[in-house]
Design a protein around this motif. Structure first.
Motif, PDB file in Angstrom:
ATOM      1  N   THR A 286       0.865  -1.180   0.000  1.00 48.59           N
ATOM      2  CA  THR A 286       0.000   0.000   0.000  1.00 48.59           C
ATOM      3  C   THR A 286       0.899   1.227   0.000  1.00 48.59           C
ATOM      4  N   THR A 287       0.548   2.213  -0.824  1.00 49.39           N
ATOM      5  CA  THR A 287       1.316   3.453  -0.852  1.00 49.39           C
ATOM      6  C   THR A 287       0.682   4.467   0.096  1.00 49.39           C
ATOM      7  N   ALA A 288       1.408   5.535   0.343  1.00 48.96           N
ATOM      8  CA  ALA A 288       0.914   6.593   1.223  1.00 48.96           C
ATOM      9  C   ALA A 288      -0.350   7.246   0.665  1.00 48.96           C
TER      10      ALA A 288
ATOM     11  N   VAL B 281      -5.596  -7.984  -6.868  1.00 46.38           N
ATOM     12  CA  VAL B 281      -6.683  -7.053  -6.581  1.00 46.38           C
ATOM     13  C   VAL B 281      -6.018  -5.711  -6.331  1.00 46.38           C
ATOM     14  N   VAL B 282      -6.436  -4.712  -7.127  1.00 46.34           N
ATOM     15  CA  VAL B 282      -5.839  -3.376  -7.051  1.00 46.34           C
ATOM     16  C   VAL B 282      -6.930  -2.392  -6.665  1.00 46.34           C
ATOM     17  N   ASP B 283      -6.618  -1.503  -5.739  1.00 39.26           N
ATOM     18  CA  ASP B 283      -7.590  -0.517  -5.269  1.00 39.26           C
ATOM     19  C   ASP B 283      -6.885   0.821  -5.093  1.00 39.26           C
ATOM     20  N   GLY B 284      -7.644   1.896  -5.224  1.00 36.44           N
ATOM     21  CA  GLY B 284      -7.105   3.227  -4.971  1.00 36.44           C
ATOM     22  C   GLY B 284      -6.561   3.938  -6.196  1.00 36.44           C
ATOM     23  N   VAL B 285      -6.738   3.349  -7.375  1.00 36.01           N
ATOM     24  CA  VAL B 285      -6.278   3.973  -8.617  1.00 36.01           C
ATOM     25  C   VAL B 285      -7.402   4.883  -9.128  1.00 36.01           C
ATOM     26  N   ALA B 286      -7.040   6.057  -9.599  1.00 36.44           N
ATOM     27  CA  ALA B 286      -8.034   7.016 -10.095  1.00 36.44           C
ATOM     28  C   ALA B 286      -8.826   6.414 -11.248  1.00 36.44           C
ATOM     29  N   ALA B 287     -10.141   6.639 -11.222  1.00 33.30           N
ATOM     30  CA  ALA B 287     -11.019   6.112 -12.270  1.00 33.30           C
ATOM     31  C   ALA B 287     -10.557   6.582 -13.637  1.00 33.30           C
ATOM     32  N   GLY B 288     -10.544   5.669 -14.590  1.00 32.12           N
ATOM     33  CA  GLY B 288     -10.155   5.979 -15.959  1.00 32.12           C
ATOM     34  C   GLY B 288      -8.667   5.832 -16.240  1.00 32.12           C
ATOM     35  N   GLU B 289      -7.867   5.642 -15.199  1.00 32.02           N
ATOM     36  CA  GLU B 289      -6.410   5.481 -15.379  1.00 32.02           C
ATOM     37  C   GLU B 289      -6.129   4.148 -16.053  1.00 32.02           C
ATOM     38  N   ARG B 290      -5.348   4.173 -17.148  1.00 32.54           N
ATOM     39  CA  ARG B 290      -4.954   2.944 -17.840  1.00 32.54           C
ATOM     40  C   ARG B 290      -3.722   2.386 -17.143  1.00 32.54           C
ATOM     41  N   CYS B 291      -3.819   1.126 -16.721  1.00 33.32           N
ATOM     42  CA  CYS B 291      -2.750   0.517 -15.919  1.00 33.32           C
ATOM     43  C   CYS B 291      -2.319  -0.818 -16.495  1.00 33.32           C
TER      44      CYS B 291
ATOM     45  N   VAL C 165       6.109  -7.125  -8.212  1.00 33.50           N
ATOM     46  CA  VAL C 165       4.918  -6.978  -9.044  1.00 33.50           C
ATOM     47  C   VAL C 165       4.483  -5.531  -8.867  1.00 33.50           C
ATOM     48  N   ASP C 166       4.383  -4.801  -9.988  1.00 34.31           N
ATOM     49  CA  ASP C 166       4.082  -3.366  -9.949  1.00 34.31           C
ATOM     50  C   ASP C 166       2.787  -3.068 -10.683  1.00 34.31           C
ATOM     51  N   VAL C 167       2.150  -1.975 -10.270  1.00 36.24           N
ATOM     52  CA  VAL C 167       1.074  -1.379 -11.051  1.00 36.24           C
ATOM     53  C   VAL C 167       1.679  -0.139 -11.681  1.00 36.24           C
ATOM     54  N   VAL C 168       1.685  -0.126 -13.020  1.00 39.31           N
ATOM     55  CA  VAL C 168       2.333   0.944 -13.772  1.00 39.31           C
ATOM     56  C   VAL C 168       1.291   1.592 -14.686  1.00 39.31           C
ATOM     57  N   THR C 169       1.302   2.939 -14.743  1.00 38.45           N
ATOM     58  CA  THR C 169       0.369   3.636 -15.628  1.00 38.45           C
ATOM     59  C   THR C 169       0.875   3.572 -17.054  1.00 38.45           C
ATOM     60  N   GLU C 170      -0.005   3.948 -17.973  1.00 39.08           N
ATOM     61  CA  GLU C 170       0.342   3.926 -19.386  1.00 39.08           C
ATOM     62  C   GLU C 170       1.544   4.835 -19.688  1.00 39.08           C
ATOM     63  N   ASP C 171       1.681   5.933 -18.916  1.00 44.26           N
ATOM     64  CA  ASP C 171       2.814   6.845 -19.142  1.00 44.26           C
ATOM     65  C   ASP C 171       4.058   6.470 -18.328  1.00 44.26           C
ATOM     66  N   GLY C 172       4.050   5.290 -17.684  1.00 38.44           N
ATOM     67  CA  GLY C 172       5.252   4.779 -17.043  1.00 38.44           C
ATOM     68  C   GLY C 172       5.391   5.050 -15.551  1.00 38.44           C
ATOM     69  N   ARG C 173       4.423   5.721 -14.935  1.00 37.99           N
ATOM     70  CA  ARG C 173       4.497   5.972 -13.478  1.00 37.99           C
ATOM     71  C   ARG C 173       4.197   4.674 -12.717  1.00 37.99           C
ATOM     72  N   VAL C 174       5.032   4.348 -11.756  1.00 40.31           N
ATOM     73  CA  VAL C 174       4.798   3.185 -10.893  1.00 40.31           C
ATOM     74  C   VAL C 174       3.907   3.645  -9.742  1.00 40.31           C
ATOM     75  N   LEU C 175       2.689   3.082  -9.664  1.00 39.34           N
ATOM     76  CA  LEU C 175       1.752   3.481  -8.621  1.00 39.34           C
ATOM     77  C   LEU C 175       1.963   2.729  -7.325  1.00 39.34           C
ATOM     78  N   VAL C 176       2.319   1.454  -7.416  1.00 36.73           N
ATOM     79  CA  VAL C 176       2.567   0.647  -6.221  1.00 36.73           C
ATOM     80  C   VAL C 176       3.447  -0.525  -6.609  1.00 36.73           C
ATOM     81  N   THR C 177       4.317  -0.932  -5.685  1.00 39.67           N
ATOM     82  CA  THR C 177       5.229  -2.065  -5.908  1.00 39.67           C
ATOM     83  C   THR C 177       5.099  -3.022  -4.738  1.00 39.67           C
ATOM     84  N   SER C 178       4.933  -4.295  -5.050  1.00 35.67           N
ATOM     85  CA  SER C 178       4.932  -5.306  -3.986  1.00 35.67           C
ATOM     86  C   SER C 178       6.109  -6.238  -4.208  1.00 35.67           C
ATOM     87  N   GLU C 179       6.729  -6.593  -3.115  1.00 38.95           N
ATOM     88  CA  GLU C 179       7.918  -7.472  -3.174  1.00 38.95           C
ATOM     89  C   GLU C 179       7.680  -8.706  -2.368  1.00 38.95           C
TER      90      GLU C 179
END
Length: 148
Positions: A60-62, A83-93, A134-148
């Motif tokens: 979980t990120t801040a 299961v991913v939660d907390g990503v802004a609606a419409g964001e391509r991931c 395992v990361d959640v990455v946006t279409e423009d390359g921003r890493v939203l969350v990383t799990s190790e």
């Protein structure tokens, strides 16, 4: 000539014994049914959760983006349920797997829903022992969350 009081007493005793046997039978059947349900439920739970080498990664990120990923090893590759939660609606991931050498593999993609969390399944040709993150990455390359 039979004694009517004795006959009535014997009938009552027989009726009470029969009633007690029925009660015990119902109680034993109920206990057996409950045990059978518990055993079956436990077996189903263990069957789902006891895959050798299966790992659960949680991060979980801040700012509230959360990922829970179940990694199931296969022969030279991994299966992912996330299961991913907390990503802004419409964001391509994309769900991106990184191995210990830094190589990245896309395991799935989606558009975040306004309804809340997203459940998805994916796979990556990464040896289970070499999986690093395992990361959640946006279409423009921003890493939203990383799990190790």
């Amino acid at each position: 000539m039979p004694d009517p009081i004795l006959e009535r007493a014997l009938r009552q005793v027989r009726a009470e014994k029969a009633r007690d046997r029925r009660r015990r039978g119902v109680a034993v059947a109920a206990v057996c049914a409950a045990l059978a349900v518990a055993v079956l439920a436990g077996g189903v739970h263990l069957g789902r959760r006891s895959v050798p080498g299966e790992r659960v990664l949680v991060a979980t990120t801040a700012d509230g983006v959360r990922i829970t990923t179940t990694v199931t090893p296969a022969d030279g590759w991994v299966r992912l349920r996330a299961v991913v939660d907390g990503v802004a609606a419409g964001e391509r991931c994309r769900l991106v797997v990184t191995d210990v050498r830094g190589r990245r593999y896309t395991a799935g993609g989606w558009v975040a829903s306004r309804l809340g969390d997203t459940a998805l399944a994916g796979a990556a040709v990464v040896d289970p022992d070499d999986l690093a993150t395992v990361d959640v990455v946006t279409e423009d390359g921003r890493v939203l969350v990383t799990s190790e």
